[in-house]
Write a protein that holds these residues in place. Sequence first.
Motif, mmCIF file in Angstrom:
data_model
loop_
_atom_site.group_PDB
_atom_site.id
_atom_site.type_symbol
_atom_site.label_atom_id
_atom_site.label_comp_id
_atom_site.label_asym_id
_atom_site.label_seq_id
_atom_site.Cartn_x
_atom_site.Cartn_y
_atom_site.Cartn_z
ATOM 1 N N PRO A 69 -8.451 -6.083 1.602
ATOM 2 C CA PRO A 69 -7.516 -5.015 2.000
ATOM 3 C C PRO A 69 -8.091 -4.024 3.003
ATOM 4 O O PRO A 69 -7.360 -3.521 3.872
ATOM 5 C CB PRO A 69 -7.179 -4.335 0.665
ATOM 6 N N SER A 70 -9.388 -3.751 2.904
ATOM 7 C CA SER A 70 -9.986 -2.805 3.857
ATOM 8 C C SER A 70 -9.962 -3.372 5.275
ATOM 9 O O SER A 70 -9.848 -2.617 6.255
ATOM 10 C CB SER A 70 -11.422 -2.466 3.441
ATOM 11 N N PHE A 71 -10.043 -4.681 5.424
ATOM 12 C CA PHE A 71 -9.962 -5.313 6.740
ATOM 13 C C PHE A 71 -8.513 -5.361 7.237
ATOM 14 O O PHE A 71 -8.260 -5.183 8.424
ATOM 15 C CB PHE A 71 -10.563 -6.720 6.693
ATOM 16 N N TYR A 72 -7.581 -5.601 6.326
ATOM 17 C CA TYR A 72 -6.165 -5.533 6.706
ATOM 18 C C TYR A 72 -5.848 -4.162 7.306
ATOM 19 O O TYR A 72 -5.172 -4.045 8.326
ATOM 20 C CB TYR A 72 -5.257 -5.739 5.486
ATOM 21 N N GLU A 73 -6.347 -3.134 6.631
ATOM 22 C CA GLU A 73 -6.029 -1.762 7.059
ATOM 23 C C GLU A 73 -6.699 -1.414 8.373
ATOM 24 O O GLU A 73 -6.135 -0.681 9.197
ATOM 25 C CB GLU A 73 -6.447 -0.773 5.968
ATOM 26 N N ALA A 74 -7.881 -1.951 8.626
ATOM 27 C CA ALA A 74 -8.623 -1.595 9.838
ATOM 28 C C ALA A 74 -8.191 -2.397 11.062
ATOM 29 O O ALA A 74 -8.382 -1.942 12.201
ATOM 30 C CB ALA A 74 -10.122 -1.790 9.600
ATOM 31 N N SER A 75 -7.613 -3.556 10.870
ATOM 32 C CA SER A 75 -7.307 -4.439 12.001
ATOM 33 C C SER A 75 -5.973 -4.095 12.660
ATOM 34 O O SER A 75 -5.161 -3.336 12.120
ATOM 35 C CB SER A 75 -7.321 -5.898 11.550
ATOM 36 N N ASP A 76 -5.755 -4.683 13.834
ATOM 37 C CA ASP A 76 -4.555 -4.385 14.630
ATOM 38 C C ASP A 76 -3.577 -5.556 14.692
ATOM 39 O O ASP A 76 -2.362 -5.360 14.692
ATOM 40 C CB ASP A 76 -4.971 -4.024 16.062
ATOM 41 N N PRO A 102 0.828 -1.221 0.000
ATOM 42 C CA PRO A 102 0.000 0.000 0.000
ATOM 43 C C PRO A 102 0.861 1.269 0.000
ATOM 44 O O PRO A 102 1.906 1.320 0.655
ATOM 45 C CB PRO A 102 -0.807 -0.119 1.299
ATOM 46 N N GLN A 103 0.431 2.262 -0.745
ATOM 47 C CA GLN A 103 1.164 3.532 -0.806
ATOM 48 C C GLN A 103 1.129 4.247 0.546
ATOM 49 O O GLN A 103 2.089 4.900 0.945
ATOM 50 C CB GLN A 103 0.561 4.430 -1.885
ATOM 51 N N SER A 104 0.007 4.104 1.232
ATOM 52 C CA SER A 104 -0.123 4.698 2.563
ATOM 53 C C SER A 104 -1.171 3.898 3.333
ATOM 54 O O SER A 104 -1.984 3.194 2.738
ATOM 55 C CB SER A 104 -0.545 6.170 2.478
ATOM 56 N N THR A 105 -1.122 4.038 4.660
ATOM 57 C CA THR A 105 -2.073 3.312 5.510
ATOM 58 C C THR A 105 -2.665 4.273 6.533
ATOM 59 O O THR A 105 -1.931 4.949 7.250
ATOM 60 C CB THR A 105 -1.371 2.151 6.240
ATOM 61 N N ASN A 106 -3.982 4.321 6.573
ATOM 62 C CA ASN A 106 -4.673 5.158 7.555
ATOM 63 C C ASN A 106 -5.617 4.250 8.344
ATOM 64 O O ASN A 106 -6.773 4.059 7.982
ATOM 65 C CB ASN A 106 -5.451 6.284 6.861
ATOM 66 N N LYS A 107 -5.100 3.682 9.408
ATOM 67 C CA LYS A 107 -5.878 2.695 10.162
ATOM 68 C C LYS A 107 -7.093 3.327 10.847
ATOM 69 O O LYS A 107 -8.145 2.694 10.947
ATOM 70 C CB LYS A 107 -4.970 1.985 11.181
ATOM 71 N N GLN A 108 -6.930 4.555 11.293
ATOM 72 C CA GLN A 108 -8.049 5.207 11.979
ATOM 73 C C GLN A 108 -9.230 5.404 11.030
ATOM 74 O O GLN A 108 -10.377 5.096 11.376
ATOM 75 C CB GLN A 108 -7.593 6.562 12.547
ATOM 76 N N ALA A 109 -8.959 5.878 9.815
ATOM 77 C CA ALA A 109 -10.027 6.090 8.836
ATOM 78 C C ALA A 109 -10.627 4.753 8.391
ATOM 79 O O ALA A 109 -11.843 4.634 8.204
ATOM 80 C CB ALA A 109 -9.477 6.852 7.630
ATOM 81 N N ALA A 110 -9.774 3.739 8.230
ATOM 82 C CA ALA A 110 -10.258 2.417 7.813
ATOM 83 C C ALA A 110 -11.173 1.812 8.872
ATOM 84 O O ALA A 110 -12.195 1.194 8.555
ATOM 85 C CB ALA A 110 -9.068 1.499 7.542
ATOM 86 N N LYS A 111 -10.807 2.004 10.148
ATOM 87 C CA LYS A 111 -11.657 1.502 11.235
ATOM 88 C C LYS A 111 -12.998 2.225 11.263
ATOM 89 O O LYS A 111 -14.051 1.592 11.442
ATOM 90 C CB LYS A 111 -10.951 1.685 12.588
#
Length: 364
Positions: A260-267, A171-180
């Motif tokens: 991918p949206s779950f990868y980004e949202a999870s911890d 991924p070019q960037s990761t925003n976990k807060q927004a994904a969650k």
Amino acid sequence: MKEIVFIRFKNTKIGGAEKYLMRLINALKSQKSQVFSTGDYGIDLTIAAKIPRFLPSFLRFLLFLFAYENFRKKNPNCLYFSLERVLHCDIYRAGDGIHQQWLSIKNDTLFKKFKNYFNPINLIYTYIEPKLFQNAKIIIANSQMIQNSLIDTFNIPKEKIYVIYNGIPIPQSTNKQAAKASLIKNFPFLANKPLILFVGSGYERKGVKQALLMLAAIPHKNWHFLIIGKEKKMTLYQKLSKSLKIAQNVLFLGPRDDTPSFYEASDIFLFPTIYEPCSNATLEAASYQNAIITTKQNGASELFLQDYILDNPNQIAKGSEILQTLLNNPNLLKTTQQKCADSTAHLTPQNNLQQTLKVLETLQ
């Protein structure tokens, strides 16, 4: 330069091996290459092995092997690159691991040993593998684990094996807060809880039972476990989560096309697999800043913090202890997530392709 013939039994359209193969073909546009397959890789690319679809899969595979060997004998001047277990090729990519090793792990009871012994495809693979590994000029392994198994089990010289880890879309960037926040819109009950993720089809081999046991041993229930992937016996695992009294914290999502949206949202990515040559799901989860907990039986584990790698999937107490340590220490969790992401930053499809092309050049 020699014409390259790639070998793949069928085309699953979305499979990792097929994506890998098409990247290679596209990179070799200046050099003639074709695919020997029962699937369709493009009319001008595919050397079609026409085999009746109504036949059992093991018989179709035998006919495919026979057709391929005939083709190879009639075209001896080509360079043969196989992604399939065949008797002869120049380069073999062991992306599916070693079948004999998998069977030794899988056959943990007398009943399973008896049942699998009479499975025709197991007999075919175990007959072919030793000959394939000896006959191939080069073997590409996707982890050190597979390289070591080739050396220890089949006495393959180390210099014949090239270790090239799988390439994944970084991924070019990761925003976990927004994904969650986006995920919580669809699943409001996930709010304010650390998210633990599992991705994989075939729950028995990939360790869903062991994951549920690890989670059940955590004293508090301030977490949610998301399970993505296909499974024929889904109800058995749902019943297990109920019997462990964690059903309210476990969400079975089945197969999805928005992983991918779950990868980004999870911890945390929890994957206590029994056997996996090099799990793409593990690598992709790490690239989206997940702390990785997996087993030494997963070749991808070689890339991550060994403190969080289990000796085997049945280390339930240790797995639970690691989970609690990460869940109870947000700063440690964040640091671990970043270290895991850093460990996969170099695993781009482009790097994988360049390494593979260098191997091809050694035989041209």
